[in-house]
Design a protein around this motif. Structure first.
Motif: not given
Length: 369
Positions: A24-29, A90-96, A101-104, A214-216
């Motif tokens: 879900s992370i990879i395909y959603g991005a 190392t990127s400018e932003y980070v998420s967890f 759980d999933l990403k849409p 929005v839902v992410t």
């Protein structure tokens, strides 16, 4: 300029969900140019689950090459695991994201557009529920969210209004932080509801937060034995942890108040007048902060009581009443938010707070049985 983001995924004996989470992370991005590194932190899973984590990550590498695994030698909890994962970002932003759980679909493009345009210290979005049949259900009170955003999709929350995002559920999966910002705080070790502590502490000090209606982020509600987020003991700990956060907020505002007064002491009339204005602003911020935290407390408490079985309900509700009576008295939420829109949609908040504070516990047990 387009932004880059790393994602830390924590897992512990839930490898059966990990594959779907990573997909879900990879395909959603895809196509967004946002996602760089995925750091999977295995918090000392059993040998069979750990082997499955390795297999799943190896399966993902043809889809996204920059994915690494960290393993804790002993079970250390979410805070330690996430903090370890941050060190490899190392990127400018980070998420967890938790492994269950999933990403849409399309989350990456949505987040990229907002981060590029707004460059916030952190971005918060909304969450939804999804089950094993891929049925979506709202997680948030949409009327409250609509009041906060005033019909807009994206909004800045600055000054005292930066506390309002706490009213939506101060968890971590729906937020995107600047790496430099998260490194200045990190997750508190030894705390349950560690994300609540982190977001509350950051909100005290950050000048600019951006929200998007929005839902992410998706909570996976698929039933699984021993799922920690559904245990009565953890939910009951909401009480003690929110009380602890109130103490942190009280210390913060008292300290700032004392610093302003000390600066104005023995100063000229103009300096004293400026200090007076600062103190008035600080009082408004204090009121908003307490109101938002109490609102979040009510929401989580209501969710807890209505989604899990608590054995000794009367004792549980008694503890809630004790905490509420110990909290600083504040004006009503409707009074403080009347500039957002019609506050009548928030009247339930005051009624619930009054119920928990003043009502007979036997009646409460009947209501929430």
């Amino acid at each position: 300029m387009p932004k880059s983001m790393d994602i830390v995924v924590t897992t512990c004996n839930d490898s059966e969900f990990l594959r779907e989470a990573l997909l879900s992370i990879i395909y959603g991005a895809q196509g967004a140019g946002l996602l760089r590194r995925i750091v999977v932190v295995d918090d000392a899973s059993r040998a069979d689950a750990a082997a499955q984590v390795t297999a799943v990550v190896d399966e993902m590498k043809p889809l996204h090459q920059d994915i690494v695994v960290l393993r804790n030698s002993a079970n250390c909890g979410l805070s330690h695991s996430r903090n370890r994962g941050i060190r490899l970002c190392t990127s400018e932003y980070v998420s967890f994201l938790d492994a269950d759980d999933l990403k849409p679909a399309g989350w990456g493009a949505i987040v990229q557009d907002i981060l590029t345009a707004q460059e916030p210290e952190y971005l918060f979005t909304c969450s939804a529920l999804i089950d094993d049949r891929y049925t979506f259900a709202p997680f948030y009170d949409h009327e409250t969210a609509d009041k906060l955003f005033q019909g807009e999709t994206i909004r800045e929350f600055t000054g005292h209004r930066r506390f309002l995002p706490l009213m939506l559920e101060p968890q971590i999966g729906n937020k995107y932080f600047k790496l430099a910002t998260i490194n200045a705080y990190l997750f508190p070790i030894g705390r349950k509801f560690e994300d609540l502590y982190l977001v509350a502490r950051m909100t005290l000090n950050l000048d600019r937060v951006v929200g998007a209606n929005v839902v992410t982020h998706l909570y996976n509600t698929t039933e699984r034995a021993g799922r920690v987020t559904m245990t009565p003991r953890l939910k009951a700990d909401i009480i003690g942890n929110v009380a602890g956060i109130y103490a942190i907020f009280a210390y913060h505002f008292d300290t700032v108040h004392e610093a302003i007064e000390a600066k104005a002491k023995d100063a000229g009339a103009r300096a004293s007048e400026a200090a007076g204005r600062e103190l008035k602003i600080l009082q408004i911020e204090r009121q908003f902060a307490y109101a938002a935290l109490k609102f979040a407390f009510i929401r989580m408490l209501d969710w807890s009581v209505n989604t899990i079985a608590i054995g000794d309900m009367e004792r549980f509700v008694g503890r809630v009443g004790q905490v509420f009576r110990a909290l600083p008295p504040q004006p009503s939420v409707a009074q403080m938010l009347n500039d957002l829109a019609n506050p009548r949609t928030l009247e339930w908040y005051d009624k619930v707070a009054e119920l928990f504070t003043n009502a007979d516990t036997t009646y409460l047990c009947q209501v929430y049985a």
